[in-house]
Design an enzyme around this catalytic site. Structure first.
Site, mmCIF file in Angstrom:
data_model
loop_
_atom_site.group_PDB
_atom_site.id
_atom_site.type_symbol
_atom_site.label_atom_id
_atom_site.label_comp_id
_atom_site.label_asym_id
_atom_site.label_seq_id
_atom_site.Cartn_x
_atom_site.Cartn_y
_atom_site.Cartn_z
ATOM 1 N N HIS A 118 0.875 -1.170 0.000
ATOM 2 C CA HIS A 118 0.000 0.000 0.000
ATOM 3 C C HIS A 118 0.919 1.229 0.000
ATOM 4 O O HIS A 118 2.023 1.175 0.548
ATOM 5 C CB HIS A 118 -0.833 -0.060 1.285
ATOM 6 N N ASP A 190 3.492 -4.526 7.962
ATOM 7 C CA ASP A 190 2.239 -3.788 7.803
ATOM 8 C C ASP A 190 1.110 -4.796 8.005
ATOM 9 O O ASP A 190 0.848 -5.638 7.145
ATOM 10 C CB ASP A 190 2.188 -3.166 6.397
ATOM 11 N N GLN A 193 -4.142 -5.084 7.078
ATOM 12 C CA GLN A 193 -5.167 -6.012 6.574
ATOM 13 C C GLN A 193 -5.203 -7.318 7.351
ATOM 14 O O GLN A 193 -6.254 -7.925 7.500
ATOM 15 C CB GLN A 193 -4.927 -6.315 5.086
ATOM 16 N N LYS A 216 -9.979 -0.599 10.638
ATOM 17 C CA LYS A 216 -10.144 -1.824 9.841
ATOM 18 C C LYS A 216 -10.373 -3.026 10.757
ATOM 19 O O LYS A 216 -10.500 -4.155 10.315
ATOM 20 C CB LYS A 216 -8.904 -2.073 8.977
ATOM 21 N N CYS A 358 -4.883 2.332 -3.556
ATOM 22 C CA CYS A 358 -3.634 2.902 -3.015
ATOM 23 C C CYS A 358 -2.449 1.968 -3.233
ATOM 24 O O CYS A 358 -1.557 1.867 -2.390
ATOM 25 C CB CYS A 358 -3.773 3.263 -1.539
#
Ligand code: PMP
Length: 402
Positions: A118, A190, A193, A216, A358
């Protein structure tokens, strides 16, 4: 038995309006819906005890500070971390920027990222140093051998997503932490998600930093986490200075930073959002992340089978080892992804997302200007997926002219 119906009752946005079917919400990778427990935690703070944290000798400030630190403990438990390793930030973007800005990178240094990233895990590095983008192997995973070759004496860090927000693929993190650590480099994961779909244990991930976004994860926007080991957080120069991050400021403004994690949280934080995030992780723990993963895997397989039976669509998500995220395009170039998403929303009440998500470099490599993404959460049902299938069929047969 996974009680989807009971869980759906906890989400106001999933309730039917008068005479209307409830929306089908399949844009969870962008942001998730919020359960009553989170809404109530935010409301409770704003209505009943909206004091500032850590800086008052009054009952409201005490209660706010208590709730804020309770939330830190809940998040720490959720991640398998210590409370002192949990820094509250506004989201994954801010978490990555805090590391990128805090490491004192020189323009000739480099950071190794993957093509899956991203923009939030590529641009903060690009603004400060060289970035080496690891291409994808045919499996759809970043190519470890290429990463190995990209590392040199000026490499300062490896930063990799644990789960792609475009294809949903899970990146096997142990291999990446082994690679980074073999070269004496810190690893930033990261987990924006990953967090809603799989249990996270920072000990077994063996990461130095981990970034996630509360919104999220069924929590409020404005809440997020930078996890870091003590050594990794100590390496960061705070980007923000001000109230709350120092133990002492002298007459000539010499100052002493407070201990971790507060030295990295200058200024009044988004207290309501952080308290809401604590409620969100407790909500997930009550359901059980493993039960969530099982239910979602089933949904993903159902969706894959339905989409495979639609020759009009090209599936860009690899078939296994991925989150319940499906990204497709219409084979007919006249039927753009944005058009499909708009019709799904406005005609069928189905929320998906179209665009580049993104992740411009990934889309450029795929040769696609935009894709259509359906991203699921534990409150989705098979019936909703069948509604999506029927809507797509109707729409694709009708073609671009509508
Ligand atoms: N990383 C990934 C993989 C994401 O999907 C996102 C959000 N789409 C981010 C980082 C940035 O999250 P936020 O906008 O909440 O800071």
């Amino acid at each position: 038995m996974f009680d989807v119906a009971g869980l759906r009752d906890e989400f106001p946005l999933l309730q039917a309006g008068s005479g209307q079917a409830p929306i089908v919400y399949l844009d969870n990778a962008a942001t998730s819906l919020k359960p009553r427990a989170v809404i109530e935690a935010v409301r409770g703070y704003l209505a009943d005890y909206s004091g500032n944290v850590h800086r008052g000798q009054n009952a409201l400030a005490d209660r706010a500070s208590q709730a804020y630190e309770d939330s830190r403990r809940s998040v720490a438990r959720f991640l398998g971390a210590r409370a002192s390793e949990v820094v509250f930030v506004r989201g994954a973007t801010e978490a990555v920027n805090l590391v990128a800005g805090g490491l004192a990178l020189a323009p000739d240094d480099n950071v190794v990222v993957s093509l899956l990233e991203h923009h939030s895990n590529s641009l903060p590095w690009r603004a400060r140093c060289q970035v080496r983008v690891v291409p994808l192997a045919p499996s759809g995973l970043p190519d470890l051998a290429a990463a190995e070759a990209a590392i040199d004496a000026r490499t300062r860090l490896v930063a990799i997503t644990a789960c792609s927000n475009v294809t949903g693929v899970y990146v096997p993190m142990q291999a990446w932490s082994a690679l980074a650590h073999r070269h004496g480099l810190p690893l930033l994961v990261d987990a924006a998600q990953l967090a809603a779909h799989r249990g996270i244990d920072v000990q077994s991930l063996q990461c130095d930093y981990l970034a996630l976004s509360g919104h999220k994860l069924f929590g409020p926007p404005g809440s997020g986490v930078l996890y870091g080991t003590r050594a990794a957080l100590e390496r960061l120069t705070p980007l923000n200075l001000g109230g709350g991050c120092v133990t002492h400021v002298g007459l000539d403004l010499d100052y002493e930073l407070r201990e971790l994690p507060w030295r990295l949280e200058a200024g009044t934080p988004d207290i309501a959002a952080v308290i809401g995030l604590g409620a969100a992780v407790e909500f997930i723990e009550d359901i059980g992340i493993d039960a969530i993963a099982l239910h979602e895997e089933h949904l993903r397989d159902v969706l894959d089978a339905e989409i495979a039976a639609m020759p009009e669509l090209h599936n860009h998500s690899p078939s296994d080892a991925r989150a319940p995220i499906l990204t497709v395009t219409a084979r007919d170039p006249a039927i753009g992804s944005e058009y499909i998403a708009r019709v799904l929303s406005d005609t069928f009440g189905i929320m998906t997302r179209a665009g580049h998500h993104c992740a411009h470099p990934l889309h450029a490599a795929l040769g696609l200007p935009a894709t259509l993404r359906a991203s699921l959460a534990f409150y989705n049902t098979e019936d909703e997926l069948l509604r999506l299938r029927d809507a797509l069929r109707a729409l694709l047969r009708r073609g671009a002219r509508g």
